[in-house]
Design a protein around this motif. Sequence first.
Motif, PDB file in Angstrom:
ATOM      1  N   LEU A 161     -35.950 103.294  38.872  1.00 48.68           N
ATOM      2  CA  LEU A 161     -34.655 103.627  39.463  1.00 48.68           C
ATOM      3  C   LEU A 161     -33.594 102.745  38.840  1.00 48.68           C
ATOM      4  CD1 LEU A 161     -33.817 104.028  43.229  1.00 48.68           C
ATOM      5  CD2 LEU A 161     -32.555 102.374  41.861  1.00 48.68           C
ATOM      6  N   ASN A 164     -25.007 107.506  43.050  1.00 51.83           N
ATOM      7  CA  ASN A 164     -25.366 106.227  43.666  1.00 51.83           C
ATOM      8  C   ASN A 164     -26.449 105.571  42.826  1.00 51.83           C
ATOM      9  OD1 ASN A 164     -27.345 104.670  45.453  1.00 51.83           O
ATOM     10  ND2 ASN A 164     -25.531 104.758  46.757  1.00 51.83           N
ATOM     11  N   ASN A 165     -27.451 106.369  42.470  1.00 50.74           N
ATOM     12  CA  ASN A 165     -28.490 105.902  41.560  1.00 50.74           C
ATOM     13  C   ASN A 165     -29.128 107.084  40.864  1.00 50.74           C
ATOM     14  OD1 ASN A 165     -31.058 106.778  42.955  1.00 50.74           O
ATOM     15  ND2 ASN A 165     -30.295 105.394  44.555  1.00 50.74           N
ATOM     16  N   GLN A 183     -32.979 108.293  39.184  1.00 48.26           N
ATOM     17  CA  GLN A 183     -34.397 107.937  39.177  1.00 48.26           C
ATOM     18  C   GLN A 183     -35.138 108.831  38.188  1.00 48.26           C
ATOM     19  OE1 GLN A 183     -35.943 107.829  43.242  1.00 48.26           O
ATOM     20  NE2 GLN A 183     -33.872 107.510  44.024  1.00 48.26           N
ATOM     21  N   ARG A 192     -29.434 101.836  39.310  1.00 50.26           N
ATOM     22  CA  ARG A 192     -28.271 102.013  40.166  1.00 50.26           C
ATOM     23  C   ARG A 192     -27.027 102.217  39.322  1.00 50.26           C
ATOM     24  NH1 ARG A 192     -31.707  98.778  43.041  1.00 50.26           N
ATOM     25  NH2 ARG A 192     -32.032  99.430  45.199  1.00 50.26           N
ATOM     26  N   GLY A 206     -31.207 101.675  50.217  1.00 49.59           N
ATOM     27  CA  GLY A 206     -30.577 101.640  48.907  1.00 49.59           C
ATOM     28  C   GLY A 206     -31.304 102.435  47.843  1.00 49.59           C
ATOM     29  N   SER A 207     -32.642 102.431  47.901  1.00 54.37           N
ATOM     30  CA  SER A 207     -33.353 103.016  46.782  1.00 54.37           C
ATOM     31  C   SER A 207     -33.603 104.495  46.946  1.00 54.37           C
ATOM     32  CB  SER A 207     -34.680 102.288  46.588  1.00 54.37           C
ATOM     33  OG  SER A 207     -35.577 102.617  47.625  1.00 54.37           O
TER      34      SER A 207
END
Lengths: 116, 113
Positions: free
Chosen positions: B48, B30-31, B33, B50, A101-102
Motif C-alpha cells: 500500500l 487516499n491511498n 494498493q 499513501r 488508514g490502510s
Amino acid sequence: GAGVSQSPSNKVTEKGKDVELRCDPISGHTALYWYRQSLGQGLEFLIYFQGNSAPDKSGLPSDRFSAERTGGSVSTLTIQRTQQEDSAVYLCASSPRASSGSNEQFFGPGTRLTVL
Amino acid sequence: SQQGEEDPQALSIQEGENATMNCSYKTSINNLQWYRQNSGRGLVHLILIRSNEREKHSGRLRVTLDTSKKSSSLLITASRAADTASYFCARRYSGAGSYQLTFGKGTKLSVIP
C-alpha cells in the motif's frame, strides 16, 4: 489465524434458480465486501457492510441480488432467478475497520458460479 | 470512470528479468494498493502506498506514486516463475464512500523459466 472463507467453492445451477453464497470473514473484522469478477476482468464492487450501519448496496447490478450479514459476522449473498450473465467468481473480503488508514482488504478464495 | 487502469494488459518476461506494471487513475486518492491474484481466485494484498508517499519497498517489490500524473508503478525485480499471476491496482479515493477500493482490470504477468 483463519482467513476469510467462502462456500461453496464452486456452484453450478440452472437458469432461473436461486443461489446463496456464504462468506465467513476474519474474526473481529467489522467491514465486509462482496465483489464479482467475470472471466478476465477486474473486480466489480457489489455491496459493503460496516458494523451495524446500513449496508452500501450501490454496486448490486439488479434487484435479483441481495445480501445480509448476521450478527456482524457471516454474510450471505443471494441471487434470485439466476441468469447466464451472473456466471462469475464472487469474492468476499473483510478488513478490520473501513475508516482505518490502510483499508487493506483480506480476500477469500471466491465462489465460482456457473449458470447453465 | 474513476476506475484504476493497469497497463500493459499482459506481460511476458524471462525469469530473472524485471517486470514493471503501471496504473493510472482519474480522481484524488487516499491511498493506492497493489494485489496479486493466482488462477482467478482470491487476491493477496502486496503493498500500500499513501497519497503523501512517493516510493515504497517490500522485498523484491517497489512501488512508486506520482500524484501529479495520477499514476503508480509496480516493479518486481529478479522475477521468478512463481511470480506468474495477475496484478491489480486498487484505489481508495478521497471523499464520501472512501472505504471502497476501485480495482482495475489487472496485468497478467507470465514469467518464463
